[in-house]
Motif scaffolding. Structure first.
Motif, mmCIF file in Angstrom:
data_model
loop_
_atom_site.group_PDB
_atom_site.id
_atom_site.type_symbol
_atom_site.label_atom_id
_atom_site.label_comp_id
_atom_site.label_asym_id
_atom_site.label_seq_id
_atom_site.Cartn_x
_atom_site.Cartn_y
_atom_site.Cartn_z
ATOM 1 N N ARG A 404 0.837 -1.191 0.000
ATOM 2 C CA ARG A 404 0.000 0.000 0.000
ATOM 3 C C ARG A 404 0.871 1.239 0.000
ATOM 4 O O ARG A 404 0.613 2.201 -0.698
ATOM 5 N N PHE A 405 1.947 1.233 0.791
ATOM 6 C CA PHE A 405 2.749 2.437 0.808
ATOM 7 C C PHE A 405 3.477 2.636 -0.512
ATOM 8 O O PHE A 405 3.716 3.775 -0.921
ATOM 9 N N TYR A 406 3.837 1.569 -1.184
ATOM 10 C CA TYR A 406 4.427 1.753 -2.512
ATOM 11 C C TYR A 406 3.437 2.474 -3.416
ATOM 12 O O TYR A 406 3.812 3.382 -4.172
ATOM 13 N N ALA A 407 2.151 2.092 -3.335
ATOM 14 C CA ALA A 407 1.125 2.771 -4.128
ATOM 15 C C ALA A 407 1.038 4.240 -3.744
ATOM 16 O O ALA A 407 0.937 5.122 -4.606
ATOM 17 N N TYR A 408 1.090 4.527 -2.427
ATOM 18 C CA TYR A 408 1.085 5.927 -1.993
ATOM 19 C C TYR A 408 2.252 6.688 -2.612
ATOM 20 O O TYR A 408 2.102 7.823 -3.076
ATOM 21 N N GLY A 409 3.432 6.066 -2.580
ATOM 22 C CA GLY A 409 4.618 6.739 -3.095
ATOM 23 C C GLY A 409 4.545 7.003 -4.587
ATOM 24 O O GLY A 409 5.009 8.036 -5.063
ATOM 25 N N VAL A 410 3.947 6.069 -5.333
ATOM 26 C CA VAL A 410 3.806 6.272 -6.778
ATOM 27 C C VAL A 410 2.896 7.459 -7.063
ATOM 28 O O VAL A 410 3.243 8.367 -7.832
ATOM 29 N N VAL A 411 1.719 7.476 -6.446
ATOM 30 C CA VAL A 411 0.761 8.556 -6.724
ATOM 31 C C VAL A 411 1.294 9.888 -6.189
ATOM 32 O O VAL A 411 1.123 10.941 -6.823
ATOM 33 N N GLY A 412 1.970 9.859 -5.045
ATOM 34 C CA GLY A 412 2.575 11.086 -4.531
ATOM 35 C C GLY A 412 3.605 11.652 -5.496
ATOM 36 O O GLY A 412 3.655 12.862 -5.740
ATOM 37 N N ARG A 413 4.420 10.780 -6.072
ATOM 38 C CA ARG A 413 5.435 11.252 -7.028
ATOM 39 C C ARG A 413 4.797 11.778 -8.311
ATOM 40 O O ARG A 413 5.318 12.702 -8.938
ATOM 41 N N LEU A 414 3.659 11.209 -8.708
ATOM 42 C CA LEU A 414 2.953 11.758 -9.873
ATOM 43 C C LEU A 414 2.543 13.210 -9.610
ATOM 44 O O LEU A 414 2.653 14.074 -10.486
ATOM 45 N N ALA A 415 2.065 13.472 -8.395
ATOM 46 C CA ALA A 415 1.675 14.842 -8.039
ATOM 47 C C ALA A 415 2.889 15.768 -8.013
ATOM 48 O O ALA A 415 2.823 16.927 -8.439
ATOM 49 N N MET A 416 4.032 15.268 -7.512
ATOM 50 C CA MET A 416 5.232 16.095 -7.483
ATOM 51 C C MET A 416 5.771 16.332 -8.890
ATOM 52 O O MET A 416 6.333 17.390 -9.177
ATOM 53 N N LEU A 417 5.583 15.363 -9.769
ATOM 54 C CA LEU A 417 5.968 15.573 -11.177
ATOM 55 C C LEU A 417 5.108 16.669 -11.801
ATOM 56 O O LEU A 417 5.605 17.512 -12.564
ATOM 57 N N ALA A 418 3.811 16.667 -11.487
ATOM 58 C CA ALA A 418 2.939 17.738 -11.970
ATOM 59 C C ALA A 418 3.429 19.087 -11.441
ATOM 60 O O ALA A 418 3.442 20.087 -12.181
ATOM 61 N N ALA A 419 3.846 19.144 -10.168
ATOM 62 C CA ALA A 419 4.384 20.383 -9.609
ATOM 63 C C ALA A 419 5.659 20.801 -10.326
ATOM 64 O O ALA A 419 5.896 21.981 -10.581
ATOM 65 N N ALA A 420 6.499 19.827 -10.672
ATOM 66 C CA ALA A 420 7.726 20.131 -11.421
ATOM 67 C C ALA A 420 7.411 20.758 -12.759
ATOM 68 O O ALA A 420 8.073 21.698 -13.206
ATOM 69 N N ARG A 421 6.365 20.258 -13.419
ATOM 70 C CA ARG A 421 5.978 20.829 -14.707
ATOM 71 C C ARG A 421 5.380 22.217 -14.535
ATOM 72 O O ARG A 421 5.531 23.074 -15.408
ATOM 73 N N GLU A 422 4.698 22.452 -13.409
ATOM 74 C CA GLU A 422 4.242 23.810 -13.110
ATOM 75 C C GLU A 422 5.431 24.767 -13.074
ATOM 76 O O GLU A 422 5.402 25.857 -13.640
ATOM 77 N N ILE A 423 6.479 24.344 -12.367
ATOM 78 C CA ILE A 423 7.651 25.196 -12.201
ATOM 79 C C ILE A 423 8.307 25.470 -13.543
ATOM 80 O O ILE A 423 8.704 26.589 -13.861
ATOM 81 N N ALA A 424 8.386 24.405 -14.363
ATOM 82 C CA ALA A 424 9.036 24.551 -15.662
ATOM 83 C C ALA A 424 8.263 25.489 -16.572
ATOM 84 O O ALA A 424 8.859 26.189 -17.382
#
Length: 424
Positions: A404-424
């Motif tokens: 379950r925590f691996y799933a949390y980490g995957v979806v959390g990183r997807l959100a952080m990737l979206a934030a990275a694209r915001e910054i870019a």
């Protein structure tokens, strides 16, 4: 070093479909993330609020100025330190001194505990750290002794030419832990120092709806990679232009857009045979701290707000007026913690590209379709798992909490990737 620590929770639940998908595609997923971080470097740090409805797991908020480091399990310290070292080597390899600029709270001891832990992580990563405060009229260093026994010293923020710092200390790199909901102060404008995260990412200029547009694009790409419906990890959303709850302006637009949003959600619930009542979260498009948030089960509720509801939706932290609103598909949380089954939602913490832990936000007096970021909430740190460390699918069943925590980490990183694209 692992990017996702394998943790143990007290929870079990029906996330099996996504867990199996993520675990079976782990090699592709990790390779994809490595490539994405090369294309778009991650923010310095952040936290992601998730909701696990069993039939879907989705982020509902992404905070680029996280203020809950004190809620992480102490065993995460080594991982946080390593993540800071790796991230600073990518972003500012020559830095030896850091200036930390926090919120201007004067009485919030929970926030100060967060600040103390964050400063400790940075120091243990090998940096000299000072804390510069924007508290008005602060003219001398202010020592705060905290309930944990830790101490922090808040020093007046100074400016010399195009540099900011504290007395005799003007480093090239500044870590922000202030979301600047009321705007960026003049003293921080037009300096030549590196700010992480960038000043423009404060809530005075950033919109949740912009973030979720980027997140939608990320999930569409990711879902093709592992062959899932993007809706399973993405909450539908919409927004209107200018609104004024106190003057009841813009409510017709909100009602019409909410009706269309409900129609889309109803269609998905029917497709997946979900026996629950859809709901929509209406919240300020800018801001945090769980303010200006309400849940509705019928769009007509927006046309019939009483005075108390309008007042609640009219202002944010620091008294800033709410002028823009995002309407987001409500995601149930079917997770509970403790013997009293307090409703819970996971919050995942990131430093750079690394997941460094998290905690459950819990609330004994809130329901599975309510906002848990409210007075009366508590926190339950996630703890290290005792087995099934590497890889997560080697000898583990799909129901195991580590997965379950691996799933949390995957979806959390997807959100952080979206934030990275915001910054870019």
């Amino acid at each position: 070093m692992l990017q996702v620590p394998h943790l143990e929770t007290a929870l079990t639940g029906p996330l099996l479909h996504l867990e199996k998908k993520f675990l079976s595609a782990q090699v592709q997923i990790e390779s994809w993330f490595r490539n994405q971080w090369q294309l778009t470097p991650p923010p310095f740090y952040g936290s992601v609020d998730l909701r696990n409805a069993g039939f879907k797991l989705a982020p509902v908020d992404t905070n680029l100025f996280p203020a809950g480091f004190n809620n992480l399990n102490p065993e995460m310290m080594a991982l946080c330190v390593q993540a800071v070292q790796a991230t600073m080597a990518e972003k500012c390899p020559s830095a030896t001194r850091l200036l930390l600029i926090p919120e201007s709270h004067t009485r919030n001891l929970f926030y100060f505990e967060n600040l103390a832990l964050l400063a400790e992580i940075l120091k243990r990563a090998g940096f000299d750290v000072r804390i510069a405060s924007l508290i008005p009229d602060l003219s001398e260093p202010l020592k705060q002794v905290l309930p944990s026994g830790r101490e922090i010293i808040l020093e007046p923020l100074l400016r010399e030419n195009d540099l900011v710092g504290v007395k005799d200390y003007f480093p090239c790199c500044i870590i922000l832990n202030n979301d600047f909901s009321a705007g960026v102060p003049d003293i921080l404008q037009n300096t030549k120092q590196l700010f992480m995260p960038a000043l423009k990412l404060g809530w005075s200029t950033r919109l949740k709806s912009d973030h979720f547009r980027f997140y939608q694009g990320v999930t569409e790409e990711f879902s093709k990679l592992i062959d899932i419906d993007p809706w399973l990890i993405n909450p539908y959303f919409d927004q209107c232009g200018e609104v004024d709850f106190s003057q009841q302006n813009g409510q017709e637009c909100l009602t019409e857009r909410a009706a269309a949003l409900f129609e889309k959600i109803h269609a998905k619930y029917a497709e997946y045979k979900i026996d629950q009542t859809p709901f929509v979260v209406v919240k300020a498009d800018q801001g945090t701290y769980g303010m200006a948030v309400m849940m509705i089960q019928d769009p007509l509720e927006l046309m019939n707000l009483n005075r108390k509801q309008r007042t609640k939706m009219s202002s944010l932290k620091g008294g800033s007026a709410v002028t823009k609103v995002i309407m987001q598909e409500g995601v149930y949380t079917f997770e509970t913690v403790g013997d009293d089954n307090a409703v819970a939602e996971p919050v995942v913490y990131h430093i750079g590209r690394h997941v460094v832990g998290g905690f459950y936000r819990i609330h004994k007096n809130r329901g599975i379709d309510e906002n848990l970021n409210a007075p009366g909430m508590d926190f339950h740190p996630l703890a290290f798992a005792k087995n099934c460390h590497v890889p997560p699918h080697a000898h583990c069943e799909a129901k195991d909490p580590v997965n379950r925590f691996y799933a949390y980490g995957v979806v959390g990183r997807l959100a952080m990737l979206a934030a990275a694209r915001e910054i870019a």
